[in-house]
Each structure stands twice: as structure tokens, then as C-alpha cells.
Design an enzyme around this catalytic site. Structure first.
Site, PDB file in Angstrom:
ATOM      1  N   GLY A   1       0.864  -1.184   0.000  1.00 55.00           N
ATOM      2  CA  GLY A   1       0.000   0.000   0.000  1.00 55.00           C
ATOM      3  C   GLY A   1       0.889   1.218   0.000  1.00 55.00           C
ATOM      4  O   GLY A   1       1.864   1.271  -0.743  1.00 55.00           O
TER       5      GLY A   1
ATOM      6  N   CYS B   1       6.250  -5.199   0.261  1.00 54.81           N
ATOM      7  CA  CYS B   1       6.319  -3.877  -0.370  1.00 54.81           C
ATOM      8  C   CYS B   1       6.280  -2.760   0.681  1.00 54.81           C
ATOM      9  O   CYS B   1       7.273  -2.550   1.366  1.00 54.81           O
ATOM     10  CB  CYS B   1       5.220  -3.761  -1.424  1.00 54.81           C
ATOM     11  SG  CYS B   1       5.592  -2.539  -2.667  1.00 54.81           S
TER      12      CYS B   1
ATOM     13  N   ARG C   1      12.777   3.448  -1.338  1.00 46.97           N
ATOM     14  CA  ARG C   1      11.360   3.503  -1.731  1.00 46.97           C
ATOM     15  C   ARG C   1      11.245   3.845  -3.217  1.00 46.97           C
ATOM     16  O   ARG C   1      12.068   4.556  -3.763  1.00 46.97           O
ATOM     17  CB  ARG C   1      10.623   4.592  -0.954  1.00 46.97           C
ATOM     18  CG  ARG C   1      10.393   4.304   0.488  1.00 46.97           C
ATOM     19  CD  ARG C   1       9.532   5.391   1.110  1.00 46.97           C
ATOM     20  NE  ARG C   1       8.199   5.438   0.504  1.00 46.97           N
ATOM     21  CZ  ARG C   1       7.401   6.510   0.524  1.00 46.97           C
ATOM     22  NH1 ARG C   1       7.801   7.617   1.090  1.00 46.97           N
ATOM     23  NH2 ARG C   1       6.210   6.458  -0.047  1.00 46.97           N
TER      24      ARG C   1
ATOM     25  N   HIS D   1       4.756  -8.618  -4.570  1.00 43.64           N
ATOM     26  CA  HIS D   1       3.447  -8.962  -3.997  1.00 43.64           C
ATOM     27  C   HIS D   1       3.060 -10.417  -4.287  1.00 43.64           C
ATOM     28  O   HIS D   1       2.268 -10.662  -5.208  1.00 43.64           O
ATOM     29  CB  HIS D   1       2.367  -8.065  -4.608  1.00 43.64           C
ATOM     30  CG  HIS D   1       2.435  -6.636  -4.184  1.00 43.64           C
ATOM     31  ND1 HIS D   1       1.733  -6.151  -3.107  1.00 43.64           N
ATOM     32  CD2 HIS D   1       3.132  -5.594  -4.687  1.00 43.64           C
ATOM     33  CE1 HIS D   1       1.981  -4.862  -2.965  1.00 43.64           C
ATOM     34  NE2 HIS D   1       2.827  -4.497  -3.918  1.00 43.64           N
TER      35      HIS D   1
ATOM     36  N   GLU E   1       0.932 -12.116  -2.822  1.00 42.05           N
ATOM     37  CA  GLU E   1      -0.510 -12.288  -2.584  1.00 42.05           C
ATOM     38  C   GLU E   1      -1.337 -11.988  -3.829  1.00 42.05           C
ATOM     39  O   GLU E   1      -2.517 -12.293  -3.878  1.00 42.05           O
ATOM     40  CB  GLU E   1      -0.954 -11.418  -1.391  1.00 42.05           C
ATOM     41  CG  GLU E   1      -1.150  -9.927  -1.673  1.00 42.05           C
ATOM     42  CD  GLU E   1       0.161  -9.138  -1.778  1.00 42.05           C
ATOM     43  OE1 GLU E   1       1.251  -9.747  -1.751  1.00 42.05           O
ATOM     44  OE2 GLU E   1       0.073  -7.899  -1.915  1.00 42.05           O
TER      45      GLU E   1
HETATM   46  N1  GLN Z   1       5.394   2.963  -3.146  1.00 37.38           N
HETATM   47  C1  GLN Z   1       4.835   2.499  -1.913  1.00 37.38           C
HETATM   48  C2  GLN Z   1       5.515   3.133  -0.699  1.00 37.38           C
HETATM   49  O1  GLN Z   1       6.521   3.746  -0.844  1.00 37.38           O
HETATM   50  C3  GLN Z   1       4.902   0.991  -1.806  1.00 37.38           C
HETATM   51  C4  GLN Z   1       4.118   0.366  -2.937  1.00 37.38           C
HETATM   52  C5  GLN Z   1       3.465  -0.924  -2.612  1.00 37.38           C
HETATM   53  O2  GLN Z   1       3.296  -1.309  -1.437  1.00 37.38           O
HETATM   54  N2  GLN Z   1       3.003  -1.602  -3.636  1.00 37.38           N
HETATM   55  O3  GLN Z   1       5.040   2.999   0.374  1.00 37.38           O
END
Ligand code: GLN
Length: 190
Positions: free
Chosen positions: A47, A79, A106, A169, A171
Site C-alpha cells: 500500500g 512492499c 522507496r 506482492h 498475494e
Molecule cells: N510505493 C509504496 C511506498 O513507498 C509501496 C508500494 C506498494 O506497497 N506496492 O510505500
């Protein structure tokens, strides 16, 4: 086995389905009171880490979750979940849980490669369909961290004791092998 799935924001329902398919009972965690002693493991979904970190902080969850992980509670971060676990972020001032000895970048693949899919060779699992969405990667891993997969020379999956993290991911693929690995970690402790 009871798995706590953090459901503050992001892709949590898919984790629930994967864990249920492997025989776990899932509890969604949004509030401090839902983070109870009876959990055998927890999952931090993908997320937006800034949003999730803010909500964890506001709900008073950062400290108890950090303490539980340090006490051995198995945790799987995907992630944004990896970003929450990282001891350091190379391009962001924030540290959230900070329990895993990794330095994470990130949005590491830039705009053009915002989202992509490739095969990752995961230690102990083999070739795995990895889905990356504005993903981070691990720039540096400490001595106690077992690197489980690298893609184009960048670390994208790692384990440190009771902590498992992927930049991608699992999932979202329907392939349960990474979740099965995590269930093994959780059952080993339960
Ligand atoms: N870009 C998101 C972040 O920096 C991570 C992306 C993801 O969880 N798919 O938090």
C-alpha cells in the site's frame, strides 16, 4: 493458527485469502485493541507506507507491534510492509518499526518501471512470478539477514529470524509458496 492482517490501508484482503487457503484463521487489525496476545503471526501488506505508518502511529500501534516483533512474533511484510520493517530508508527520513536490519529504497524503480512482473528465483522455493508495484528494493542487508532473492542485482526478498519481507506482492499471484514459507515460520514458533 491465527494470523493478524494489518488492514489499515492497501492490499490486505489478498493476504487473508492466501493465509485462509493455507488453513490459517485471519483477524483484521485496524485498532490498537485488535492487536492482542493470541496472534501466531502478523502480515504487513502493500500500500502506501507513509499512510500506513501514520495510521500505526496515531493508533498507538507502532510501539506494541515493534515490541512483539522483537519478542519473536513472526511477521511478513510485502512492499510497503518491507518499508515499515526497515531499519533505514535511503531516500526518506522516516523509520517506522525499524526492526529489520536492512536499508531500503522507496519507489526504487522510478516511473517508467512503476509496475512490472518478472520471474524471481527465491531461495528454497525456486522460480516465482514476482509482481512489483511502485516497489522498493533492499540496498543493504546486515550480516544477520538471509537474502532470499535478487532481481537485476537488487535484493527483493529477505529473511531475518522471524521476519520475512518481499519487495513484490506474492498475494497477487495465486501462488501460495511464499505464504506457505511464512506459515512454516509461524507454525515453527506456535
Ligand atoms: N510505493 C509504496 C511506498 O513507498 C509501496 C508500494 C506498494 O506497497 N506496492 O510505500
Amino acid at each position: 493458527m491465527k494470523a493478524g492482517i494489518f488492514a489499515l490501508q492497501g492490499a490486505f484482503i489478498e493476504h487473508e485469502h492466501a493465509m485462509q487457503a493455507l488453513g490459517a484463521d485471519c483477524v483484521e487489525i485496524r485498532r490498537r485493541a485488535q492487536f492482542t496476545d493470541g496472534l501466531d503471526c502478523i502480515i504487513l501488506p502493500g500500500g502506501e507506507s507513509t499512510v500506513q505508518g501514520k495510521l500505526l502511529r496515531e493508533e498507538g500501534l507502532l510501539e506494541p507491534v515493534r515490541a512483539a516483533i522483537m519478542g519473536g512474533l513472526p511477521v511478513f511484510g510485502t512492499c510497503a510492509g518491507l518499508i515499515l520493517l526497515a531499519r533505514e530508508l535511503s531516500n526518506d527520513e522516516n523509520v517506522y518499526l525499524g526492526t529489520m536490519d536492512v536499508c531500503v529504497r522507496r519507489n526504487a524503480y522510478g516511473r517508467q518501471l512503476g509496475s512490472f512482473r518478472c520471474d524471481a528465483d527465491i531461495k528454497g522455493i525456486g522460480s516465482f512470478p514476482a509482481v512489483f508495484i511502485r516497489a522498493p528494493y533492499i540496498e543493504q542487508a546486515g550480516a544477520g539477514v538471509d537474502v532470499l532473492a535478487a532481481v537485476n542485482g537488487k535484493i527483493v526478498a529477505a529473511r531475518q529470524g522471524n521476519m520475512l519481507a518481499t519487495a513484490f506482492h506474492p498475494e497477487l499471484t495465486g501462488d501460495l509458496r511464499v505464504h506457505a514459507l511464512f506459515c512454516g515460520m509461524a507454525r515453527g514458533r506456535a
